[in-house]
Design a protein around this motif. Structure first.
Motif, short mmCIF file in Angstrom:
data_model
loop_
_atom_site.label_atom_id
_atom_site.label_comp_id
_atom_site.label_asym_id
_atom_site.label_seq_id
_atom_site.Cartn_x
_atom_site.Cartn_y
_atom_site.Cartn_z
N LEU A 1 -4.62 -33.42 8.48
CA LEU A 1 -4.29 -32.48 9.71
C LEU A 1 -3.96 -31.32 9.72
O LEU A 1 -3.11 -31.04 8.46
CB LEU A 1 -3.75 -33.67 10.58
N SER A 2 -4.06 -30.45 10.55
CA SER A 2 -3.34 -29.39 10.62
C SER A 2 -1.83 -29.40 10.94
O SER A 2 -1.39 -30.47 11.29
CB SER A 2 -3.84 -28.44 11.84
N ASP B 1 4.62 -26.27 5.78
CA ASP B 1 3.06 -26.27 5.72
C ASP B 1 2.81 -25.22 7.05
O ASP B 1 1.53 -24.45 6.65
CB ASP B 1 2.36 -27.61 6.02
N GLY B 2 3.22 -25.47 8.02
CA GLY B 2 2.57 -24.55 9.61
C GLY B 2 2.90 -23.31 9.16
O GLY B 2 2.04 -22.29 9.43
N ASN B 3 4.12 -22.93 8.24
CA ASN B 3 4.36 -21.30 8.17
C ASN B 3 3.47 -20.68 7.21
O ASN B 3 2.99 -19.67 7.08
CB ASN B 3 5.83 -21.02 7.76
N ALA B 4 3.23 -21.63 6.28
CA ALA B 4 2.15 -21.20 5.11
C ALA B 4 0.82 -20.97 5.51
O ALA B 4 0.15 -20.20 5.20
CB ALA B 4 2.22 -22.28 3.88
N SER B 5 0.25 -21.67 6.64
CA SER B 5 -1.02 -21.62 7.20
C SER B 5 -0.99 -20.69 8.32
O SER B 5 -1.98 -20.47 8.65
CB SER B 5 -1.31 -23.10 7.62
N VAL C 1 5.49 -19.62 12.93
CA VAL C 1 6.50 -18.49 12.40
C VAL C 1 7.92 -18.65 12.67
O VAL C 1 8.45 -18.24 13.72
CB VAL C 1 5.76 -17.09 13.04
N LEU C 2 8.27 -19.46 11.84
CA LEU C 2 9.56 -20.13 12.13
C LEU C 2 10.51 -19.20 10.74
O LEU C 2 10.26 -19.43 9.49
CB LEU C 2 9.88 -21.50 11.75
#
Length: 205
Positions: free
Chosen positions: A86-87, A143-147, A151-152
């Motif tokens: 999943l994203s 993972d979300g920052n990398a993708s 933007v945290l």
């Protein structure tokens, strides 16, 4: 022969310990921490109170083990979501919604382990448990920052906020005194609402 006796004894000891913890979990699930007295736990497990004290120093130690086992299961569920394809946004949503829904599916147990008044040693274990959940949420944020989905700048604080939302939000619906009954449709709706809130709070605008 000595080795075989030792092995059988070890197996019997492990069975006793599992029976005690299973008994404690069942009692807490039905009536809360207040009902989980050593004598009651022993009777439910089919052992003596003295035997319980051979494995656990006191009631608080039993509760800590029950809490530790419960959160280990929840972390396995969350970690399986993290390892999925999943994203990051979908992982966060599913992790929060799943945690909330599983709590609602075992209301008395979840309420007792997270919120029922306990002594300081069990409260400290609760804090440690939240730290473990936080670490899992931080992995999703990384993972979300990398993708580019998130933007945290401060993953730790953001993860703490999400853990706070996904745990304390269920205080009211889980509180036995509130006598709130959720059918499956409402459980799905409620858990989705909390997950939506958490994702909206951290996703890239």
């Amino acid at each position: 022969m000595s080795y075989k006796r030792s092995s059988l004894m070890q197996e019997r000891m492990e069975q006793n310990r599992k029976a005690i913890l299973s008994s404690a979990r069942k009692i807490i699930s039905e009536g809360g921490v207040k009902d989980a007295q050593i004598q009651t736990i022993a009777e439910q497990a089919g052992v003596s109170s003295g035997l319980v004290y051979r494995y656990f120093e006191n009631k608080s130690q039993v509760l800590i083990e029950v809490l530790s086992e419960a959160i280990h299961t929840e972390l396995l569920v969350i970690d399986s979501i993290i390892e999925s394809d999943l994203s990051a946004k979908q992982k966060l949503h599913k992790a929060v919604a799943t945690f909330v829904k599983r709590a609602l599916n075992s209301p008395q147990l979840a309420y007792s382990l997270m919120f029922e008044p306990v002594d300081s040693t069990v409260e400290h274990e609760r804090f440690r448990v939240k730290q473990l959940i936080k670490q899992s949420i931080k992995k999703i944020f990384a993972d979300g920052n990398a993708s580019g989905e998130f933007v945290l700048d401060d993953l730790n604080t953001a993860a703490l906020c999400v853990v706070g939302a996904m745990t304390y939000v269920v205080v009211e619906p889980l509180d036995p005194a509130q006598n709130i009954k959720f059918d499956q449709q409402h459980k799905n709706y409620f858990s989705r609402q909390i997950a939506d809130f958490c994702v909206d709070a951290v996703q890239k605008k």
